[in-house]
Design a protein around this motif. Structure first.
Motif, PDB file in Angstrom:
ATOM      1  N   GLY A   4       0.719  -1.244  -0.025  1.00  0.00           N
ATOM      2  CA  GLY A   4       0.005   0.126   0.120  1.00  0.00           C
ATOM      3  C   GLY A   4       0.824   1.281   0.042  1.00  0.00           C
ATOM      4  N   ASP A   5       2.215   1.270   0.265  1.00  0.00           N
ATOM      5  CA  ASP A   5       2.921   2.280   0.220  1.00  0.00           C
ATOM      6  C   ASP A   5       3.648   2.533  -1.103  1.00  0.00           C
ATOM      7  OD1 ASP A   5       2.703   2.806   3.230  1.00  0.00           O
ATOM      8  OD2 ASP A   5       4.091   1.281   3.242  1.00  0.00           O
ATOM      9  N   ALA A  10       7.079   5.625  -4.467  1.00  0.00           N
ATOM     10  CA  ALA A  10       7.493   6.148  -5.681  1.00  0.00           C
ATOM     11  C   ALA A  10       7.805   7.766  -5.736  1.00  0.00           C
ATOM     12  CB  ALA A  10       6.784   5.423  -6.902  1.00  0.00           C
ATOM     13  N   ARG A  11       6.818   8.585  -5.444  1.00  0.00           N
ATOM     14  CA  ARG A  11       7.111   9.930  -5.316  1.00  0.00           C
ATOM     15  C   ARG A  11       7.977  10.677  -4.527  1.00  0.00           C
ATOM     16  NH1 ARG A  11       1.332   9.354  -5.951  1.00  0.00           N
ATOM     17  NH2 ARG A  11       0.686   9.015  -3.760  1.00  0.00           N
ATOM     18  N   LEU A  12       8.323   9.779  -3.391  1.00  0.00           N
ATOM     19  CA  LEU A  12       9.496  10.070  -2.526  1.00  0.00           C
ATOM     20  C   LEU A  12      10.650   9.920  -3.115  1.00  0.00           C
ATOM     21  CD1 LEU A  12      10.662  10.838   0.260  1.00  0.00           C
ATOM     22  CD2 LEU A  12      10.421   8.391   0.921  1.00  0.00           C
ATOM     23  N   HIS A  13      10.781   8.766  -4.008  1.00  0.00           N
ATOM     24  CA  HIS A  13      11.913   8.476  -4.514  1.00  0.00           C
ATOM     25  C   HIS A  13      12.222   9.508  -5.640  1.00  0.00           C
ATOM     26  CE1 HIS A  13      14.388   4.629  -5.933  1.00  0.00           C
ATOM     27  NE2 HIS A  13      14.920   5.576  -6.796  1.00  0.00           N
ATOM     28  N   ILE A  39       9.555   4.445 -11.574  1.00  0.00           N
ATOM     29  CA  ILE A  39      10.036   3.845 -10.192  1.00  0.00           C
ATOM     30  C   ILE A  39       9.076   3.078  -9.741  1.00  0.00           C
ATOM     31  CG2 ILE A  39      10.731   4.692  -7.868  1.00  0.00           C
ATOM     32  CD1 ILE A  39      12.613   5.325  -9.938  1.00  0.00           C
ATOM     33  N   LEU A  40       7.720   3.381  -9.907  1.00  0.00           N
ATOM     34  CA  LEU A  40       6.596   2.714  -9.297  1.00  0.00           C
ATOM     35  C   LEU A  40       6.703   1.247  -9.996  1.00  0.00           C
ATOM     36  CD1 LEU A  40       4.187   2.652  -7.732  1.00  0.00           C
ATOM     37  CD2 LEU A  40       2.695   3.480  -9.518  1.00  0.00           C
ATOM     38  N   VAL A  61       9.252  10.345   4.439  1.00  0.00           N
ATOM     39  CA  VAL A  61      10.252  11.203   4.295  1.00  0.00           C
ATOM     40  C   VAL A  61      11.578  10.619   3.740  1.00  0.00           C
ATOM     41  CG1 VAL A  61       9.193  12.954   5.589  1.00  0.00           C
ATOM     42  CG2 VAL A  61      11.033  11.204   6.516  1.00  0.00           C
ATOM     43  N   GLY A  62      11.868   9.323   3.927  1.00  0.00           N
ATOM     44  CA  GLY A  62      13.096   8.732   3.343  1.00  0.00           C
ATOM     45  C   GLY A  62      12.852   7.116   3.448  1.00  0.00           C
ATOM     46  N   PHE A  63      13.631   6.486   2.867  1.00  0.00           N
ATOM     47  CA  PHE A  63      13.656   5.036   2.707  1.00  0.00           C
ATOM     48  C   PHE A  63      15.058   4.436   2.523  1.00  0.00           C
ATOM     49  CE2 PHE A  63      13.739   6.907  -1.354  1.00  0.00           C
ATOM     50  CZ  PHE A  63      14.652   5.837  -2.386  1.00  0.00           C
TER      51      PHE A  63
END
Length: 154
Positions: A4-5, A10-13, A39-40, A61-63
């Motif tokens: 679900g994330d 993908a937007r964060l990346h 990315i998605l 905010v990070g990964f």
């Protein structure tokens, strides 16, 4: 991270790459190669089970991601890999990057852990050195990407 994330990650990346590599990589290369759709699709293909998300108020905010066995590029049998770690600039310097790295390293089964970093990314290299990684002298070039290998021996 859960399935679900995927869209938020993908937007964060894309946002992290654009922040981190502005001025280091050609803007046209970033626009063409680091897209939300790309990315998605890649994340759906490789899975999300080895991705950690750092959130602030429920917003990613990070990964960081890891590989129990380093990918072929490393040529390091018996080593694990931190395959990515990104954090929005607004959240850097608060210990979030350290927490992400430590959580990824805790999941790496081998004593040696490899990663690659853009050669011109002095800020990231300094962070990785602070975390115990050292440059090995191995470099890789793929078009606009000029990368260096770093290794942590624990």
């Amino acid at each position: 991270m859960t399935e679900g994330d995927l869209e938020e990650k993908a937007r964060l990346h894309v946002a992290c790459w654009n922040e981190a590599y502005a001025g280091m990589l050609p803007a046209a290369w970033l626009r063409e190669n680091i897209t939300y759709e790309g990315i998605l699709a890649r994340q759906r293909r490789i899975g999300w089970e080895r991705v950690l998300l750092a959130c602030d108020g429920g917003r990613p905010v990070g990964f960081a991601s890891w590989e129990p066995e380093a990918r072929a590029w490393a040529g390091r049998p018996g080593a694990s890999e931190v395959s990515s770690i990104y954090l929005l600039r607004s959240h850097q310097g608060r210990g979030v990057g350290r927490a992400l790295m430590e959580a990824a390293l805790d999941r790496c089964p081998h004593a040696e852990v490899a990663l690659i970093v853009l050669e011109d990314n002095a800020r990231a290299i300094g962070f990785y050195e602070h975390m115990g990684f050292s440059l090995t002298g191995r470099t890789f070039a793929d078009g606009a990407l000029r990368e260096a290998e770093m290794l942590l021996a624990r």
